[in-house]
Enzyme design. Structure first.
Site, PDB file in Angstrom:
ATOM      1  CB  ILE A 168       9.735   1.921  -3.456  1.00 57.43           C
ATOM      2  CG1 ILE A 168       8.778   1.951  -4.655  1.00 57.43           C
ATOM      3  CG2 ILE A 168      10.015   3.341  -2.975  1.00 57.43           C
ATOM      4  CD1 ILE A 168       7.409   2.527  -4.347  1.00 57.43           C
ATOM      5  NE  ARG A 189       4.499 -10.491   3.585  1.00 57.46           N
ATOM      6  CZ  ARG A 189       3.606 -10.537   2.606  1.00 57.46           C
ATOM      7  NH1 ARG A 189       2.345 -10.240   2.868  1.00 57.46           N
ATOM      8  NH2 ARG A 189       3.969 -10.857   1.380  1.00 57.46           N
ATOM      9  NE  ARG A 192      14.105  -9.458  -0.302  1.00 58.66           N
ATOM     10  CZ  ARG A 192      13.243  -8.553   0.120  1.00 58.66           C
ATOM     11  NH1 ARG A 192      12.372  -8.869   1.074  1.00 58.66           N
ATOM     12  NH2 ARG A 192      13.230  -7.340  -0.386  1.00 58.66           N
ATOM     13  NE  ARG A 248      -1.504   4.324  -0.667  1.00 59.53           N
ATOM     14  CZ  ARG A 248      -0.692   4.426  -1.698  1.00 59.53           C
ATOM     15  NH1 ARG A 248       0.487   5.024  -1.549  1.00 59.53           N
ATOM     16  NH2 ARG A 248      -1.031   3.936  -2.876  1.00 59.53           N
ATOM     17  CG  ASP A 271       4.709  12.298  -0.520  1.00 55.24           C
ATOM     18  OD1 ASP A 271       4.542  13.490  -0.861  1.00 55.24           O
ATOM     19  OD2 ASP A 271       4.416  11.342  -1.260  1.00 55.24           O
ATOM     20  CG  HIS A 295       0.060  10.865  -1.760  1.00 60.11           C
ATOM     21  ND1 HIS A 295      -0.944  10.075  -1.250  1.00 60.11           N
ATOM     22  CD2 HIS A 295       0.910  10.014  -2.399  1.00 60.11           C
ATOM     23  CE1 HIS A 295      -0.717   8.802  -1.577  1.00 60.11           C
ATOM     24  NE2 HIS A 295       0.411   8.745  -2.276  1.00 60.11           N
TER      25      HIS A 295
END
Length: 332
Positions: A168, A189, A192, A248, A271, A295
């Site tokens: 996303i 996390r 790269r 979230r 959201d 949401h």
């Protein structure tokens, strides 16, 4: 429902011969509305209703109903004694993962990576543009029949930081390209390199946050990310910066965000919230310079065709005994 899971269920007759030799799949989309399903499996439709379509103990592949409360989604799991796969139709799995602890070893949990990329990325761009250009104030002015003109910031020449650079996050950057942003920085996390540039590790946030005009949160909710955007994180954002949360609600410390909003130092477009749904009377509703959507990153017209494609692919993989896509956890 009784604790012994003796829910009533309707008998389901397979249209492909004897059901005894076929693994049973529970789908939240009516199987007759899906073309190309493997005929070596049996199907039943359940979208969170009171009655189960079959004995849950027969279900081998359970696709979790979409946009239903966790207690609905997890209700049949204790009785699914022959379960092998749990498939969500969301990228996040926090609503279902805790219930897996009571399942037998070897049950695979797969998410819906890719299904919501387009919809969520569209909403992220909508929230950014609406917040920067003052759309909520224009709507209020229209309601009041007031001509509220003025100077507003543009997205052009802004620095954007995407925190949680997965599928996303990458789709959000795709949609930022035409807007002439000065810079897009990426955090995940693990570090790269991508075709567009480096993805920085999360421990570089203290260096990157003060440089960003817009910070977009699209990270999954885990123990490591719960409260990530807390007081320290928010204090590192530059004055006037915009925080956009399409991940979230629990990724943001609501109390710390309220402090920054009420001081007038930051703005936000959310959201998702914590708590969610946001209850009437909560101070976040009326905090200054905040835009709230309920949401709605995923539920658009883009959802159903992508969900069907994902399920068809997964069920063909399952029927052929191949590795499943988007595997995120295995019980035991």
């Amino acid at each position: 429902m009784s604790a012994d899971h003796s829910d009533t269920f309707r008998h389901h007759d397979s249209t492909h011969g004897s059901s005894e030799a076929r693994d049973l799949v529970w789908l939240p989309i009516p199987p007759e509305d899906m073309d190309g399903l493997p005929d070596t499996l049996e199907y039943a439709h359940w979208d969170g209703g009171e009655d189960f379509p079959t004995d849950p103990a027969r279900c081998a592949f359970y696709c979790v109903p979409y946009m239903k409360p966790p207690q609905v989604c997890t209700r049949p799991l204790p009785a699914m004694t022959n379960l092998r796969v749990v498939q969500t139709l969301t990228a996040g799995i926090d609503h279902i993962k805790p219930a897996l602890a009571d399942l037998a070893p070897g049950v695979r949990l797969c998410n819906a990576r890719g299904v919501h990329d387009a919809s969520t990325a569209e909403l992220a761009l909508t929230l950014i543009l609406a917040s920067l250009r003052g759309i909520p104030d224009f709507v209020r002015g229209q309601d009041a029949e007031e001509w509220r003109s003025g100077f507003r910031p543009a997205l052009a020449d802004k620095s954007v930081l995407i925190v949680g650079y997965g599928a996303i996050g990458s789709a959000i950057e795709d949609r930022l390209v035409p807007f002439e942003c000065e810079r897009v920085a990426r955090v995940a996390r693990s570090p790269r390199t991508t075709e567009r540039g480096p993805v920085h590790p999360i421990d570089e946030l203290p260096r990157l946050l003060p440089e960003a005009d817009v910070v977009v949160l699209v990270t999954p909710l885990t123990e490591a990310t719960r409260g990530l955007a807390g007081a320290e994180f928010l204090s590192l954002m530059k004055d006037g910066a915009l925080l956009v949360n399409v991940s979230r609600g629990g990724v943001v410390d609501t109390k710390a965000l309220l402090t920054e909003l009420e001081s007038g130092r930051l703005r936000a477009a959310l959201d998702v919230t914590d708590p969610e749904p946001l209850p009437a009377g909560h101070p976040l509703w009326h905090a200054p310079r905040v835009l709230i959507s309920p949401h709605v990153g995923g539920p658009t017209s883009a959802f159903l065709p992508r969900a069907k494609r994902l399920l068809r692919d997964q069920l063909h993989r399952y029927a052929r005994g191949e590795s499943l896509a988007h595997l995120v956890a295995t019980t035991g």
